[in-house]
Every structure is written in C-alpha cells, then in structure tokens.
Design a protein around this motif. Sequence first.
Motif, PDB file in Angstrom:
ATOM      1  N   LEU A   1       1.125   6.704  -6.486  1.00  0.00           N
ATOM      2  CA  LEU A   1      -0.131   7.374  -6.837  1.00  0.00           C
ATOM      3  C   LEU A   1      -0.004   8.879  -6.621  1.00  0.00           C
ATOM      4  O   LEU A   1      -0.434   9.685  -7.445  1.00  0.00           O
TER       5      LEU A   1
ATOM      6  N   PHE B   1     -11.202   0.335  -2.073  1.00  0.00           N
ATOM      7  CA  PHE B   1     -11.629  -0.516  -0.969  1.00  0.00           C
ATOM      8  C   PHE B   1     -13.117  -0.805  -1.025  1.00  0.00           C
ATOM      9  O   PHE B   1     -13.567  -1.866  -0.597  1.00  0.00           O
TER      10      PHE B   1
ATOM     11  N   HIS C   1      -4.155   1.822   6.727  1.00  0.00           N
ATOM     12  CA  HIS C   1      -2.987   1.989   5.862  1.00  0.00           C
ATOM     13  C   HIS C   1      -2.408   3.389   5.964  1.00  0.00           C
ATOM     14  O   HIS C   1      -1.198   3.569   6.042  1.00  0.00           O
ATOM     15  N   ASN C   2      -3.287   4.355   5.908  1.00  0.00           N
ATOM     16  CA  ASN C   2      -2.799   5.733   5.899  1.00  0.00           C
ATOM     17  C   ASN C   2      -3.809   6.633   6.609  1.00  0.00           C
ATOM     18  O   ASN C   2      -4.821   7.036   6.047  1.00  0.00           O
TER      19      ASN C   2
ATOM     20  N   LEU D   1     -10.875  11.609 -12.002  1.00  0.00           N
ATOM     21  CA  LEU D   1     -10.187  12.368 -10.958  1.00  0.00           C
ATOM     22  C   LEU D   1      -9.044  13.214 -11.476  1.00  0.00           C
ATOM     23  O   LEU D   1      -8.488  14.012 -10.749  1.00  0.00           O
TER      24      LEU D   1
ATOM     25  N   LEU E   1      -6.694  14.442  -1.166  1.00  0.00           N
ATOM     26  CA  LEU E   1      -8.106  14.067  -1.329  1.00  0.00           C
ATOM     27  C   LEU E   1      -8.282  13.144  -2.531  1.00  0.00           C
ATOM     28  O   LEU E   1      -9.044  12.186  -2.492  1.00  0.00           O
ATOM     29  N   GLN E   2      -7.551  13.450  -3.591  1.00  0.00           N
ATOM     30  CA  GLN E   2      -7.621  12.583  -4.776  1.00  0.00           C
ATOM     31  C   GLN E   2      -7.216  11.165  -4.412  1.00  0.00           C
ATOM     32  O   GLN E   2      -7.887  10.200  -4.761  1.00  0.00           O
ATOM     33  N   ARG E   3      -6.087  11.074  -3.713  1.00  0.00           N
ATOM     34  CA  ARG E   3      -5.602   9.741  -3.343  1.00  0.00           C
ATOM     35  C   ARG E   3      -6.610   9.058  -2.431  1.00  0.00           C
ATOM     36  O   ARG E   3      -6.934   7.893  -2.600  1.00  0.00           O
TER      37      ARG E   3
ATOM     38  N   GLN F   1      -9.716   9.486  -2.206  1.00  0.00           N
ATOM     39  CA  GLN F   1     -10.918   9.056  -2.920  1.00  0.00           C
ATOM     40  C   GLN F   1     -10.649   7.832  -3.789  1.00  0.00           C
ATOM     41  O   GLN F   1     -11.476   6.940  -3.902  1.00  0.00           O
ATOM     42  N   THR F   2      -9.461   7.838  -4.398  1.00  0.00           N
ATOM     43  CA  THR F   2      -9.112   6.684  -5.217  1.00  0.00           C
ATOM     44  C   THR F   2      -9.062   5.415  -4.368  1.00  0.00           C
ATOM     45  O   THR F   2      -9.635   4.385  -4.717  1.00  0.00           O
ATOM     46  N   TRP F   3      -8.368   5.532  -3.248  1.00  0.00           N
ATOM     47  CA  TRP F   3      -8.273   4.348  -2.394  1.00  0.00           C
ATOM     48  C   TRP F   3      -9.631   3.961  -1.845  1.00  0.00           C
ATOM     49  O   TRP F   3      -9.975   2.791  -1.713  1.00  0.00           O
TER      50      TRP F   3
ATOM     51  N   LEU G   1      -9.085   2.040   5.015  1.00  0.00           N
ATOM     52  CA  LEU G   1      -8.020   2.913   4.513  1.00  0.00           C
ATOM     53  C   LEU G   1      -7.207   3.479   5.667  1.00  0.00           C
ATOM     54  O   LEU G   1      -5.987   3.603   5.580  1.00  0.00           O
TER      55      LEU G   1
ATOM     56  N   VAL H   1     -16.096   9.182  -8.258  1.00  0.00           N
ATOM     57  CA  VAL H   1     -15.890   8.061  -7.350  1.00  0.00           C
ATOM     58  C   VAL H   1     -17.201   7.331  -7.156  1.00  0.00           C
ATOM     59  O   VAL H   1     -17.300   6.123  -7.294  1.00  0.00           O
TER      60      VAL H   1
ATOM     61  N   LEU I   1      -4.552  10.369   5.188  1.00  0.00           N
ATOM     62  CA  LEU I   1      -5.478  10.542   4.069  1.00  0.00           C
ATOM     63  C   LEU I   1      -6.915  10.569   4.564  1.00  0.00           C
ATOM     64  O   LEU I   1      -7.731  11.372   4.125  1.00  0.00           O
TER      65      LEU I   1
ATOM     66  N   PHE J   1       0.832  -1.204   0.000  1.00  0.00           N
ATOM     67  CA  PHE J   1       0.000   0.000   0.000  1.00  0.00           C
ATOM     68  C   PHE J   1       0.861   1.246   0.000  1.00  0.00           C
ATOM     69  O   PHE J   1       0.680   2.160  -0.786  1.00  0.00           O
TER      70      PHE J   1
ATOM     71  N   TYR K   1      -0.407  11.768  -9.370  1.00  0.00           N
ATOM     72  CA  TYR K   1      -1.372  12.865  -9.272  1.00  0.00           C
ATOM     73  C   TYR K   1      -0.708  14.235  -9.345  1.00  0.00           C
ATOM     74  O   TYR K   1      -1.357  15.230  -9.642  1.00  0.00           O
TER      75      TYR K   1
END
Lengths: 925, 179
Positions: A15, B175, B129-130, A51, B165-167, B169-171, B126, A63, B133, A8, A19
């Motif tokens: 990632l 999930f 993991h982080n 995105l 925020l992009q990251r 939302q992607t994650w 999430l 999303v 975020l 991760f 971005y």
Amino acid sequence: MNTGSGSFKQLDELLDQAYALDGEARSSFVEQLPEPQRGHIQKLLELSHELTVSDIARDAQAVIENIDRLGSDSGNEGDRVRESNRGAAGRWRLHRELGSGGMGQVFFATREALENDSGASGDYVQEAAIKILWAQRATSETRARFLRERRILASLNHPGLARFIDGGFLKDSRPWFAMEYVEGIDIDEYAMSLSIDARLMLFVEVCASVAYAHQRLIVHRDIKPQNILVDRSGHPRLLDFGVASVLDDIDDGIHTQSSGTPLTLQYASPEQVSGALVTVASDIYQLGLLLYKLLTGTVPYELKDIALRKALLVICEQTPPKPSVHNAKIPADMDAIVMTALNKDPDERYRTVTTFAEDVQRFIDGRPVHAVPQTRSYVTRRFLRRHAIIASIVGFSALALTAATIVSVRMAKEASAQATRSAAAQQILTDVFQKADPFAGQGATVTLADALTRAQPDIAVRVANDPLLAWEVNLALGQIYESVGLVEQEMSAYRAMLEAASALGDANGRYFLTGVAGLGSALARTNPVKAVQYFDENMPTRPRSEDDLEAWLGAQYSYVGALNRVREYGRADAGTFVMADVMDEYGVSNARTRGRLSQLLAGAARRADDLDAENRHWQDAVEHMRAANNPSALAVILSNWAIHLGRQKRYDESESAFLESMAIFERAGLEDPTFAAVIRSYAGLLFRTGRIDEAIAATERSLTLLAPSSQFYARFVGELNLVRYTFVKGDVGKSLDTLTRSLPAAQKAFADDPAVPQRMLRSFAKVLVFGRAHSSAATALGHEIRACGSEKQLLAVLETLEHPVDRDARNAIWVALNALLQKQRASTLSQADIDGFVGFYENTAPAFFDALDQWRVLDQLASLAAPLLLPSEQAQRYQTLSAERLSAEALISAQYAPEVDAIAGYLGETAGDEHQCPQPPPAPD
Amino acid sequence: MLLRRYAEGKSESLNEVVALVYDELRQMAHQHLRRSQIGQHVDTTVLVHEAYEKLLQGKTQQLQDRRHFFAVASRAMRQIVVDMYRADRAAKRGGGAISVTLTGSQMLELDSPEQLVTVHQALETLAEHNRELVETLDMACFGGLSNEQIAELSDCNVRSVQRKLQRAQTWLTHFMSQA
C-alpha cells in the motif's frame, strides 16, 4: 480479507508503495501484483479512492464518506430508522446521518442511476440528503407538517435552493423525501474571509432565493447562517424549509412549533416570539440579522445564556447596536439598511425582500440608499461623490442638480470646455445622463455604466453624419469612461474620436492630436510601453501652427508622462525641453500650461541632481496653478510638491502643502481616486514622522474612497501600506487581518502579474516570522492562517526564507525557557536558574540561532530577569541582556533589510509617485 | 539540559519534561476543544490535567524522545475525548446530540458522535498491526500537530508523513468496515 499480522505487514508495504505512485503508475503497479494481493490492494485503494488526491483534508472526508453503516449500532434504536427500512427509501441507499431536527432525521444517501432498462448499473451515482419522519413522533400534526414541507419543496425550483429530487413512504408508512445534497460551509463562516462588498454580494444572492420563495407565497421563517451553505462554486444555498409555511395556512404559527432551540431563538423575529402574525416581514427581519452577522461576525444580542423571558423582551424591545459599533468600517448607509430590516415594527421594515436586496445593491454601487431619509442634499451629495467627474463633464445644470452649495473644483476646471461645446453635443450627453439622474427615476436600478452602454446605439445614430459632433461627443464619453474606470470603453471612444478627426480631414491637427492625447494617456494607464510606442508613431515633433498649439501641448504632456512611467527619463526630459521651447516660441502664457511645464521641469531637475532648480520649478508650478485659478490642478500640484518636500525631509513644509491640497479636495466634496492617492501619500508622511495611528487612519480613509470593483492597484498599494503601518505599530493581528483580506483579491486582480501578489505573500511571510516574536500573536497567527486557507502558500514562501536554525537546539532552549516561566509563575525562579540558562544559551545559541530567535529568547529572558535586579552583578547582567536584545533587533533589521527595502521601495515608488495633472483635452473653437 | 537528561534515561526527568511542555500541551488541548463541540462546560485546563495525569500513570512507558512524548500525549488526548464522550452519553442517555468534530490540519471529520467510538476502536485494532501509523494519525488528528511538525519530530519529510496518514486512513476505513 485476512489481515493477520503477517498479511497486514505485507499489504501495508504494498500500500505504501502504491501511495508513493500517482495515477497511471499506481494502476500499473497494482496490475502487476500477483493474486490475492492485487485484489486486496485494489479493495483497499477503492476504500479510499478519493485518497489519491494529495489534499489530505479531502482524504479524511472521503474516508468518512465511505463509512457505510453508521448509526445502525447506536443505542437508541427506537427513533432511528430500523435496519429493515434501510435501503427501502426508493432505490436509495442510506449512509450516515447528517443531522436531526424536530420532525425527522436527515441522512446522506446515494443511488445508482439506471442507465437503461437492461438493469445494469449506470455509470453515475446520485447523491442526496434524505429526510425521514421520526417514528415515535409521527403524530398526525407532525405528519401533516412534514408532508407540507415536502409539498413546499417540490414546488420550488431555484438555483439558490436545494432541489427536491424524490419522495415516498417507508414500509411503515412514514413519509420521506430526498433533496439535493449540498456540500458546503455555513455562510457566516465562509464570509469571514471575504471583503465587505463580497459579503454583500453573497447576501444579495441569498435574498434572491428568499424572494423566489415569497413569490410562491412561502415564508421560510427559519433563515439563519446554519441554514445557508455556500457550495463549492461559492454560491449560497438556502436549506431547511422545515418550519416554512404557506401564507394562506398561516394559522399554524411558529409558537406551536417545537423548535424553541436557543439557536432559533437567536434568529427569531419579534412577531415570531410574540405570537403575532408571521409574514414575509419576518423573513426580512431574519435576513437583517443574517446581514448583521455577515458584516460584524456577531449577532446584535447574545441570547444563549439568558432566561427565556428576558430573551423575548430583548427581541421585542431592545434596539440593537448599529453594525458599525462592532465594525467601524461599516458606513452609516449600511447601518441604516440593516437597522431598517431589523425594525421591531414589521411595517417599518423593507416591504419586500427585493427592495431590501436592491438597497444593498445600491450601496455596493455607491448609489444613494433608500434606507436613509431621502433628503435632496443627501442624494445629491451621494451622487456627486460617486460621479463628481461625470457631473462636471456633462455639466450640473444638465442634471438639474441645483444644489448650489456644492462647489466642484472640476466644475470650474471644465467651465471653459462646456462653454465651447456645441449645444447639440451637450443635448446628447444630457439625454444620456438624464437616465442615470438620481432624481429622474426613483427606484430605477440603472447605473451610469448601464446607461452609457444602453445609450451607445442611440448616440451612434445621432452623430452619424456629423464628424464634428461625433468628435465632441466621443471626447466627452472618453473622459466619462475614464472617470468610472472603464478603460476599454474609454479607448474605443477615443478611437471613434480619431476616426471623426480623419473624417474631418485633420491629419495632424488639433482634432487628431486631442484624440492622440486621450488614447495615449488611456494606454499609459494600462500599458505604458505600448503608450510610448503609440506616441512615438503619432506625435509630430512640433505643432504645425498656433491652431494646433493647445492640442499639441496636451498630447505632449501625456507623451512625457508615459515616458516617465516607463522610466525613459532621458527621452522624457528631452520631450519636456521641446515643450518648453515650443511654449517660448509661441509665447504661451496660459498659467495652467506653464504650471504643468514647471512640474515636468522639476522632475528633470531632480534627475539632474539640481536641488535648487527643482525647488524653484516646484514653486513656479504652484504659483502658476494658483494664478490659473484652477483649484483641482493646484491641489494635485501641491500634493506632488509635498511629496517632493518630504523627500528632502522638510516635513513641516511638506505637511502644510498636503494640508492645503487636501483642504481643496475637502471643500469641493470630491471623494475620488486622486484624492485617495493624496491622502495615501500624506499617510506616508505621517508614518515617517512617527504618527503611526494617524497614518493608519489616513490610509484607511483613502481606501474607503476607492471604488471596490476598480482601482485594484491603488487599493493594493494602500492595503500594503496599511499592513506595514499596523505591523510597525505592533498590531500584528490587524496587519495580518489586512493581508488575509487583501490577498485573495490581489491574486484575482493581478492574475496577469503574479509578481504583485507574490510580493504580498512575502510580506505576509515576514509578518508571520516577526509575528512569532510575540507569543500572544503567535497563537492568533496560527488561527488566522488556518482561516484564510492559504497555509500551503505561506509555508511554501516560508520555506524559501531558509532559516539557518538548528531545530533541536532551538527546541531545547524553548523548552527550558518555558520551564523558567513556569517557575517564575510559581515564584520559585532562582538566580541560579537564570544563570544556568544564560550560560547554556550563550554557549549554544549563537551557533544555531538566527537573529530573530535570539531576539525572542533575550526578550523573554529580560522579562524574566527584571524582577531580580537587586544585586548589582545581576543588574549588570540584565543590562547586558538588554543591550544584546537591542543588537539582536538590529541584526533582525539587517537580516530582513532586503525584504523591507523591497517593500518600502515598492511602496515609495508607487505611493509616492507623482500624479499627472488631470488633463482635459482642449475643446475646439 | 533537562531534555538531554531525560533523553539519557533519568527517570525523574519525565515529570519535569511533562511540566516543560505543559504549555504546548495546553495549546493542544485548546485547539482540541475549540474544534470539538464536546462539553463546552469543561475548562481547557481540566482537559490538560487529565492528559498530564494519564501520562504520569503510564510511567512504565519509556519516553525516548520528543516525538514519543507527543505521540503519547496525542493518544492520551484521544482517550480523554472518548472517555468524555462516553461519560456524556451515559449521563444523558440518548439525550442531546453532541456533535464531535475533530479537525486538526488533517481534518478527520466525524459526522456522528458514535463514530468517535468506532474510530477509536478501529485505531486500537490498527495499532496492533502498526503502531507507528496510529501514532502519526493521533498526532495529526488528536494532537493537533501539522504535517510539518510531525515530519520534524519524526525526522522524515512531509511527503512521507502524508503517505503514512493515507495508509492509516485507508486501514482505518478497512477496520471500521470490518467492525
């Protein structure tokens, strides 16, 4: 994908790097990654391909749209579409539930279109909203109704309606259909940020869709804001024909529908709730409610929390308050339109949606509406207000407007011109305007501009071989176009006039000069620099003979006006002196011409700093105009004089001049842009003399006199004034409201000159900054800004303001101050608290705070300290604070002085600008 | 100053600090309620008190700074909303269609109420993991803070908040699709 914590972290970092890059840079970054990371990152980016757009709002939406399996894990499977049915709707793939109603569920769905027969996936995806009948409620009745809705939809094809795409049956034989998926927002929400006129135009579009359905004998029966979405291109789309009925199988009345939800009740017509026959009149009633909501932001009666029986009574019996009760800006005509549509008796409403829409359109165009009792004087008044100038140019008799009670100052002004205009020219104009005569064709939708455009070829033929006639007619046309603000057409009329002049062999004479005056002054209104250039090239220094004198003076007056506009005051004054010289030489005694000259001389005297001379010239100008027996010109001169007196702070005299000027306009019933400008200037005087409420009312009135579709600049200036006045009054909400409303229009209207809306933005920013000084307004501000959708622009502007504030210190102080307020509320605030805070504040604030923040803090503090004034020492303290607050206020004023000055100066220079006398070119002998 | 004292780790200050930002929290709750359709019968103040109590219960948490406070408060908000949703669903059992729309300036729009639970679970995953975020997303979507405010609190620029925020939302999507 394995997303164990090690993996991760690594992927997350990649990632993040991806971005940070845009477009191709991102693609090539991903390309060079080793597998399996590349595959993972690609998948992640695909998950959120939308995105990449910087707009975060769209990110989130994307999303959500990518979430594929929603609803499937819900608890109440019974009524849901079973997993086995998923994907079974044709080749459609169901994604998420959009909503559910009495008959079925609606899903968002997509299908990949097959490009060819090879079976390969095509390159586009079609989106749709798919409605499926509830499993458990699929009785024969609902089934029949569902199938009927499908049939109705399939028969409709109109851009204002969601299109029918596909239909079929699930394995369990439940019917479904797919219709165009409309992304948009509810019409009432969308309308909030629009001007009244824009809302009305939106409404007229909705009417077109409903009218289309009615033509196919389909009554919608559930028209409400929630069923009308405004799509991305700004067009309304009518959805949900779920309770629609075909007029010939009306037996299935609304009362048998299981749709008695409060919201529908809110928009139900009397005949719907009483079980009477539901016809197109019901849709008209609901459109009336919709219009009500769009105009006022509210519904005529709130039915949410009252008992059903009482609600029915309200719907059937209670006359709703007029829209203007909620929104004072709504004129009586619009009240009448809405109330006609909302009549309890279906027979008393508009007969068709089309007549309803036409009346709204008539209102937009400023023409008499049918909803008002059609008295002759009403129609005449309405027509004259809109077209007073035209009527005067053409001559009232030509229009058979015999309402002798209406006196037009312009009529008097134009009398001589008409007398000398040839009978042939008069006839041509009469013919043209007969078509636009409000009495001539009842219900005709012709506007004056239309009539002119349509008459153009006819006019051309009739004047073809007669240059003099062509000259006369085009002169009149030029003036008419000027009065309706169609400057391009105005200029081409004057060009045609100039052609006619050269056909008459009149190189530098009066025919030519009259055309020059017309074209030049039209240019001066759009491009003063070009106008000056044009005059430079075409104006003879002096008239050749007495024959040309009048025409030359008229053109010279325009010439000087154009020079003033481009601030070439030296040349303007020189031109004025030449004019004076010529008038002396020929012994011109015409009072109006002398009056004009005096006005120009007054301007020259002002620039020469000769106050006495200036006053004298103004008095002369007024005297001449009085003698000229020309009320229109007198009114304009008086208002200019009033502005001049205001500059000298001779407010009482200024006011009486304004009042006299306005009284002339009032008496004449002339509600035109010139009058609007006079009222606006008067509002400026009211403002300067501290009568802010009156100033606001006057400014608002002046704005109502401007046609919505033109006079952008005047409107803009007026609105900016309004922003300023309401702000100074302390009505920050209203100030902001005005800005919010004007900004989009200004940006659109001044696309060529972004500096203008930029100015507005700056002033917006100022209100924002100041607005924060009022804690209650601050919340409202945040809300408003969000609503107006230009937050980004605002922030950009705010950033440029550069507040030198240490944020931590500021935050700390605010938090502490909040605590004090808490304590005060709990009545545990002690002197020590305040002293402690003041001590801290005094040590910290000056270093970090700008004046505005200091003011805010002190203001709060002063109110905190007020109840604790007992010991003299504290009284002292409080007084010090008050004094500090005052000096902080002064500091703020100083800090924002350049901005305020810029705006004030800008306003002064436009709003206070002297108006040129309206100027009819002289007619030929 | 209280803030400084609590920043220095004086434990009793937590209570006071929470009181200090009471108004701000209340505003957050207002914003929150206005944007969600949940329980229109619930008084805003109740919601705030719930958030407040939750914060006190989590005493073990160490509030290092303002940002931390807002992150905690925003997360509490999320928890409150999810709890309320669950309670509502339990009460109505398949009844009224509650529509949940959380629209901060970042607009995390939920189209069905179940989604709220799904989002909540995915965020919890999430967070394993982080955490950062998730905190950022919480502050944006549940705390009602603007990107600019988050940037100010986190001492970074707006652009980097957007990227977080992009990251997130992607994650989150990832999930959720795994769920």
